[in-house]
Write a protein that holds these residues in place. Structure first.
Motif, PDB file in Angstrom:
ATOM      1  N   GLY A  70     -16.278   2.367  55.534  1.00 57.01           N
ATOM      2  CA  GLY A  70     -16.026   2.670  56.948  1.00 57.01           C
ATOM      3  C   GLY A  70     -16.545   4.048  57.314  1.00 57.01           C
ATOM      4  N   MET A  71     -16.412   4.981  56.379  1.00 55.95           N
ATOM      5  CA  MET A  71     -16.912   6.339  56.645  1.00 55.95           C
ATOM      6  C   MET A  71     -18.420   6.296  56.829  1.00 55.95           C
ATOM      7  SD  MET A  71     -15.651   9.299  57.155  1.00 55.95           S
ATOM      8  CE  MET A  71     -16.460  10.840  57.569  1.00 55.95           C
ATOM      9  N   SER A  72     -19.080   5.499  55.989  1.00 55.46           N
ATOM     10  CA  SER A  72     -20.539   5.380  56.128  1.00 55.46           C
ATOM     11  C   SER A  72     -20.895   4.911  57.531  1.00 55.46           C
ATOM     12  CB  SER A  72     -21.101   4.402  55.090  1.00 55.46           C
ATOM     13  OG  SER A  72     -20.970   4.958  53.797  1.00 55.46           O
ATOM     14  N   LEU A  73     -20.119   3.967  58.062  1.00 52.11           N
ATOM     15  CA  LEU A  73     -20.424   3.439  59.395  1.00 52.11           C
ATOM     16  C   LEU A  73     -20.158   4.449  60.511  1.00 52.11           C
ATOM     17  CD1 LEU A  73     -19.218  -0.271  59.289  1.00 52.11           C
ATOM     18  CD2 LEU A  73     -21.533   0.626  59.156  1.00 52.11           C
ATOM     19  N   LYS A  74     -19.272   5.371  60.281  1.00 56.74           N
ATOM     20  CA  LYS A  74     -18.932   6.321  61.353  1.00 56.74           C
ATOM     21  C   LYS A  74     -19.969   7.426  61.511  1.00 56.74           C
ATOM     22  CE  LYS A  74     -14.007   5.729  60.969  1.00 56.74           C
ATOM     23  NZ  LYS A  74     -13.736   4.930  62.160  1.00 56.74           N
ATOM     24  N   LEU A  75     -20.859   7.527  60.533  1.00 58.87           N
ATOM     25  CA  LEU A  75     -21.638   8.759  60.458  1.00 58.87           C
ATOM     26  C   LEU A  75     -22.568   9.006  61.641  1.00 58.87           C
ATOM     27  CD1 LEU A  75     -22.317   8.875  56.642  1.00 58.87           C
ATOM     28  CD2 LEU A  75     -20.744  10.279  57.963  1.00 58.87           C
ATOM     29  N   MET A 121     -20.039  15.324  49.141  1.00 63.75           N
ATOM     30  CA  MET A 121     -21.331  15.663  49.745  1.00 63.75           C
ATOM     31  C   MET A 121     -21.552  14.886  51.047  1.00 63.75           C
ATOM     32  SD  MET A 121     -22.942  18.073  48.393  1.00 63.75           S
ATOM     33  CE  MET A 121     -22.722  19.129  46.970  1.00 63.75           C
ATOM     34  N   GLN A 122     -21.021  13.673  51.102  1.00 60.99           N
ATOM     35  CA  GLN A 122     -21.135  12.915  52.357  1.00 60.99           C
ATOM     36  C   GLN A 122     -20.444  13.671  53.491  1.00 60.99           C
ATOM     37  OE1 GLN A 122     -18.520   9.677  53.279  1.00 60.99           O
ATOM     38  NE2 GLN A 122     -20.222   8.333  53.814  1.00 60.99           N
ATOM     39  N   ALA A 123     -19.280  14.266  53.172  1.00 60.61           N
ATOM     40  CA  ALA A 123     -18.546  14.999  54.213  1.00 60.61           C
ATOM     41  C   ALA A 123     -19.375  16.168  54.733  1.00 60.61           C
ATOM     42  CB  ALA A 123     -17.212  15.497  53.670  1.00 60.61           C
ATOM     43  N   ARG A 124     -20.202  16.740  53.865  1.00 60.88           N
ATOM     44  CA  ARG A 124     -21.036  17.855  54.311  1.00 60.88           C
ATOM     45  C   ARG A 124     -22.304  17.383  55.005  1.00 60.88           C
ATOM     46  NH1 ARG A 124     -23.155  20.353  56.900  1.00 60.88           N
ATOM     47  NH2 ARG A 124     -24.022  22.435  56.844  1.00 60.88           N
ATOM     48  N   TRP A 125     -22.963  16.381  54.400  1.00 64.23           N
ATOM     49  CA  TRP A 125     -24.320  16.042  54.839  1.00 64.23           C
ATOM     50  C   TRP A 125     -24.474  14.601  55.286  1.00 64.23           C
ATOM     51  CZ3 TRP A 125     -26.844  20.118  55.941  1.00 64.23           C
ATOM     52  CH2 TRP A 125     -26.731  21.279  55.182  1.00 64.23           C
ATOM     53  N   GLY A 126     -23.372  13.895  55.494  1.00 64.83           N
ATOM     54  CA  GLY A 126     -23.461  12.465  55.743  1.00 64.83           C
ATOM     55  C   GLY A 126     -24.282  12.062  56.934  1.00 64.83           C
ATOM     56  N   HIS A 144     -27.203  12.433  59.822  1.00 59.42           N
ATOM     57  CA  HIS A 144     -28.542  13.009  59.711  1.00 59.42           C
ATOM     58  C   HIS A 144     -28.686  14.279  60.543  1.00 59.42           C
ATOM     59  CE1 HIS A 144     -28.629  10.382  63.231  1.00 59.42           C
ATOM     60  NE2 HIS A 144     -29.532  11.195  63.714  1.00 59.42           N
ATOM     61  N   GLY A 145     -29.659  15.071  60.168  1.00 58.78           N
ATOM     62  CA  GLY A 145     -29.940  16.297  60.913  1.00 58.78           C
ATOM     63  C   GLY A 145     -29.082  17.453  60.433  1.00 58.78           C
ATOM     64  N   ASP A 146     -29.524  18.654  60.753  1.00 59.16           N
ATOM     65  CA  ASP A 146     -28.687  19.820  60.478  1.00 59.16           C
ATOM     66  C   ASP A 146     -27.452  19.710  61.356  1.00 59.16           C
ATOM     67  OD1 ASP A 146     -30.203  21.363  58.623  1.00 59.16           O
ATOM     68  OD2 ASP A 146     -31.624  21.810  60.232  1.00 59.16           O
ATOM     69  N   HIS A 147     -26.328  20.025  60.807  1.00 58.88           N
ATOM     70  CA  HIS A 147     -25.116  19.945  61.631  1.00 58.88           C
ATOM     71  C   HIS A 147     -23.992  20.729  60.972  1.00 58.88           C
ATOM     72  CE1 HIS A 147     -24.922  16.658  58.700  1.00 58.88           C
ATOM     73  NE2 HIS A 147     -23.639  16.932  58.652  1.00 58.88           N
ATOM     74  N   PRO A 148     -23.041  21.194  61.790  1.00 58.36           N
ATOM     75  CA  PRO A 148     -21.894  21.883  61.218  1.00 58.36           C
ATOM     76  C   PRO A 148     -20.965  20.884  60.540  1.00 58.36           C
ATOM     77  CG  PRO A 148     -21.599  21.597  63.575  1.00 58.36           C
ATOM     78  CD  PRO A 148     -22.958  21.054  63.254  1.00 58.36           C
ATOM     79  N   ALA A 149     -20.195  21.352  59.573  1.00 57.51           N
ATOM     80  CA  ALA A 149     -19.224  20.461  58.919  1.00 57.51           C
ATOM     81  C   ALA A 149     -17.985  21.245  58.524  1.00 57.51           C
ATOM     82  CB  ALA A 149     -19.845  19.814  57.687  1.00 57.51           C
ATOM     83  N   ILE A 150     -16.844  20.658  58.842  1.00 58.51           N
ATOM     84  CA  ILE A 150     -15.576  21.183  58.340  1.00 58.51           C
ATOM     85  C   ILE A 150     -14.885  20.029  57.633  1.00 58.51           C
ATOM     86  CG2 ILE A 150     -13.322  22.184  58.901  1.00 58.51           C
ATOM     87  CD1 ILE A 150     -14.539  23.381  61.411  1.00 58.51           C
ATOM     88  N   ALA A 151     -14.472  20.250  56.376  1.00 55.25           N
ATOM     89  CA  ALA A 151     -13.699  19.228  55.660  1.00 55.25           C
ATOM     90  C   ALA A 151     -12.520  19.900  54.974  1.00 55.25           C
ATOM     91  CB  ALA A 151     -14.580  18.507  54.641  1.00 55.25           C
ATOM     92  N   LEU A 152     -11.347  19.330  55.198  1.00 57.82           N
ATOM     93  CA  LEU A 152     -10.116  19.880  54.629  1.00 57.82           C
ATOM     94  C   LEU A 152      -9.579  18.917  53.575  1.00 57.82           C
ATOM     95  CD1 LEU A 152      -8.442  20.925  58.025  1.00 57.82           C
ATOM     96  CD2 LEU A 152     -10.149  22.176  56.675  1.00 57.82           C
TER      97      LEU A 152
END
Ligand code: TPP
Lengths: 269, 377
Positions: free
Chosen positions: B83-88, B125-130, B132-140
């Motif tokens: 499901g996470m893959s689909l949300k990206l 790594m998916q949480a950081r780079w899942g 496409h494109g450069d983008h900000p990421a916050i994961a707790l």
């Protein structure tokens, strides 16, 4: 007095990206006139789209506008509507956007019967990406990815919407822009999920390849090849070889947000 | 509401935390081991006038969450692996349009359907780079039921304050584990709302940064009519491909994170005198690490422990300082080596870094970590 479109347009956003002869602009005008007929409040109206030529339309008009990802406009629109049911939500989508990549969202929005009006700018082709076949490209037609004729069969948008449970379903054409305005306006007025299959043309990527003549020829084709639903209802043989236009379904059916509001009322503490 | 002690599952604590933070919208699609978040909110949200909707898939759910947030709602979705893959794709849309929302990923084994009921930490790594494109990421990445609650609240606060999606990265173990925890009294944890415009609607520009790096955000339907697009846009919100306008905006999205590390970064560094070995871990692996370090201590070996609560942005500076002091850093994680790459990068070769990895659907045990500690000390 001539209708004042400018009151609904965002200043400085024209010219639009559509090619000369593209019929998307005619459908946009019908949508604007339909919104005017229904006297929607600009602040309270959201126009949502996916990706494609048709989906660029919200950027030109002065409402709350949301240009999303390819095929997903109905998902975004559902979130808007559920979170603020008092808003009028209109979705504009290409045939590829609404029925290929967005096909799942299309049928489920019909089933859910959420009060959103969907206008499919149905030009039988993927315009923006340069003329690949779409789920409404007729069998045998040429597209850049069906260079030997389309082996696939097209969806009938009206049948699909009815089968999936939409409570208002209509079809009009860009040639018949006055009736199209009425069909869209009635869709907006309808409480439930409304689908308007707006047949339009892409002379650049579809017409040229399939030798359908000029932009005008393509529009005029609708004149000779469509017949109104009311006529067909009386004389079914008139439908022979023609595309039927008009209102195909207009049912009273419980609307999703209304149903959810009842749940809130029942359980809230 | 006054303080309340309950016995909850991690997923329920997450849902309770969302409500505490003011969440009034959930859209999702069922998937193990995250479904209890949805089920809890399906019961609770309508009771307080919020909305819950089960969509036709995770793509639509992520879309709905963003749509709802644009009307001013605080919105959340919860999912796992597939499901996470689909949300990206739509997660990226929330990044570039700067729409606050919270995405919970209760990690399970993968790739693909993988181990639906087995824990994992393989989406680091998916949480950081899942997307496409450069983008900000916050994961707790909380490690207890109590902390799932507080980090869910923090996820909402960060999403609102920084106008960005925030991922809460838990796993099957802590998602399903039951623990006693305290729901704090109302007002005990500060709740933040997104900055809203103070200018009149005619003057509003949705990406106006004249007052600071986070542009004020108007609600759809509040009289501020504006355009939102996933195309690169200028301060007015309309598409642009003018190079001199595109790049500063791309950089600003990242700067929202790098210039706000003081509120985003969170970790616990338990330093021991004279230790030569350290462990860096997070989530349920941190629980095993804690036991391993206690056991090592009983045997007379002192071990440093860096527990990451914020995983992204990665606190490189802290790891770099650890590397100055230690001869070895051990990185236990339920994957084949993801966070370790960040640790190695941050340590700049100043110390040895080794992993403890497990991907068989079972948790890393304290013994496994202890064994590594013993090997070197
Ligand atoms: C996920 C994704 N896949 C593919 C594309 C590329 N793409 C952009 S528009 C489009 C098709 C547009 O056709 P249609 O929806 O029929 O609208 P039209 O341009 O004809 O108005 C495609 C395939 C995309 N933007 N996103």
């Amino acid at each position: 007095m001539a209708f004042d479109y400018a009151q609904y347009m965002r200043p400085g956003k024209l010219p639009h990206i559509w090619c000369p002869g593209c019929a998307h602009g005619i459908v946009m005008k019908s949508i604007i006139r339909a919104i005017d007929r229904e006297q929607l409040d600009k602040d309270n109206t959201v126009l949502v789209s996916g990706i494609g030529c048709a989906s660029r339309m919200p950027g030109y008009v002065d409402f709350n506008t949301l240009h999303t990802t390819h095929g997903r406009a109905l998902g975004f629109a559902t979130g808007v509507k559920m979170a603020k049911p008092s808003m009028d939500v209109i979705v504009v989508s290409g045939d590829g956007d609404a029925l290929a990549i967005g096909g799942n969202h299309f049928i489920h929005s019909c089933r859910r019967n959420i009060n959103i009006t969907l206008i499919v700018f149905n030009n039988n082709i993927y315009g923006m990406t340069g003329g690949q076949f779409s789920p409404t490209t007729p069998h045998g037609k040429l597209a850049s990815t069906t260079p030997y004729g389309n082996p696939d069969y097209a969806f009938d948008v009206v049948d699909l919407a009815i089968g999936a449970g939409a409570s208002y379903v209509a079809r009009g054409t860009a040639y018949h822009s006055v009736p199209l305005t009425r069909l869209i306006a009635d869709g907006i007025a309808h409480r439930g999920f409304s689908v308007i299959d707006a047949l339009c043309t892409c002379p650049t990527t579809y017409g040229r390849r399939n030798k359908l003549g000029s932009a005008t020829d393509m529009l005029l084709w609708f004149k000779g090849n469509t017949v109104g639903k009311k006529i067909v209802d009386k004389k079914p043989e008139k439908a022979e070889g023609k595309i039927v236009t008009g209102v195909f379904r207009q049912d009273e059916k419980p609307e999703y947000c209304d149903e959810y509001a009842k749940i809130i009322e029942k359980v809230s503490d | 509401m006054s303080e309340k002690v309950v016995f909850y599952q991690g997923n329920e604590a997450c849902a309770e935390g969302a409500l505490y933070a003011g969440c009034n919208f959930f859209a999702g699609y069922p998937i193990t081991p995250s479904t209890e978040v949805a089920e809890f909110l399906a019961r609770r949200l309508p009771k307080q006038g919020g909305a819950f909707i089960q969509m036709e898939d995770e793509i639509a759910a992520m879309a709905a969450v963003i749509g709802a947030s644009l009307t001013g709602a605080k919105s959340i979705t919860a999912t796992s692996g597939p499901g996470m893959s689909l949300k990206l794709e739509n997660l990226g849309f929330a990044c570039i349009t700067e729409v606050p929302c919270v995405i919970v990923n209760v990690m399970r084994g993968g790739p693909s359907t993988g181990l639906p009921t087995g824990p994992s930490q393989s989406d680091v790594m998916q949480a950081r780079w899942g997307t496409h494109g450069d983008h900000p990421a916050i994961a707790l990445a909380p490690d207890s039921v109590q902390e799932i609650f507080t980090e869910t609240v923090r996820a909402f606060n960060l999403a609102e304050r920084l106008r960005t999606p925030v991922i809460l990265l838990t796993d099957e173990i802590i998602g399903h584990m039951r623990e006693k925890f305290t729901i704090p009294a109302e007002g005990e944890i500060e709740i933040w709302d997104r900055p809203r415009p103070t200018v009149p609607p005619e003057e509003y520009k949705p990406y106006d940064i004249s007052e600071g790096i986070i542009p004020p955000m108007a609600d759809f339907g509040s009289g501020y009519r504006f355009h939102v697009t996933g195309l690169n846009h200028d301060e007015t919100g309309f598409p642009t491909n003018i190079p001199s306008l595109v790049e500063p905006e791309e950089r600003r999205l990242m700067a929202k994170i790098t210039e706000n590390l003081d509120i985003i970064e969170k970790y616990e560094y338990m330093e021991k005198k004279g230790s030569k070995v350290g462990v860096i871990s997070f989530g349920s692996s941190a629980r095993s690490t804690r036991s391993a370090i206690a056991m090592a201590g009983e045997g007379g070996t002192s071990v440093d422990f860096l527990r990451l609560i914020t995983l992204w942005p990665f606190p490189s500076h802290v790891v770099n300082e650890m590397a100055d002091k230690l001869d070895l850093i051990i990185v236990p994680e339920m994957n084949l080596g993801q966070m370790i790459e960040e640790v190695e990068r941050s340590a700049e070769g100043k110390t040895e870094v080794i992993g403890v990895n497990r991907v068989d659907g079972e948790p890393i045990t304290p013994d496994q970590i202890l064994e590594k500690i013993r090997e070197v000390s």
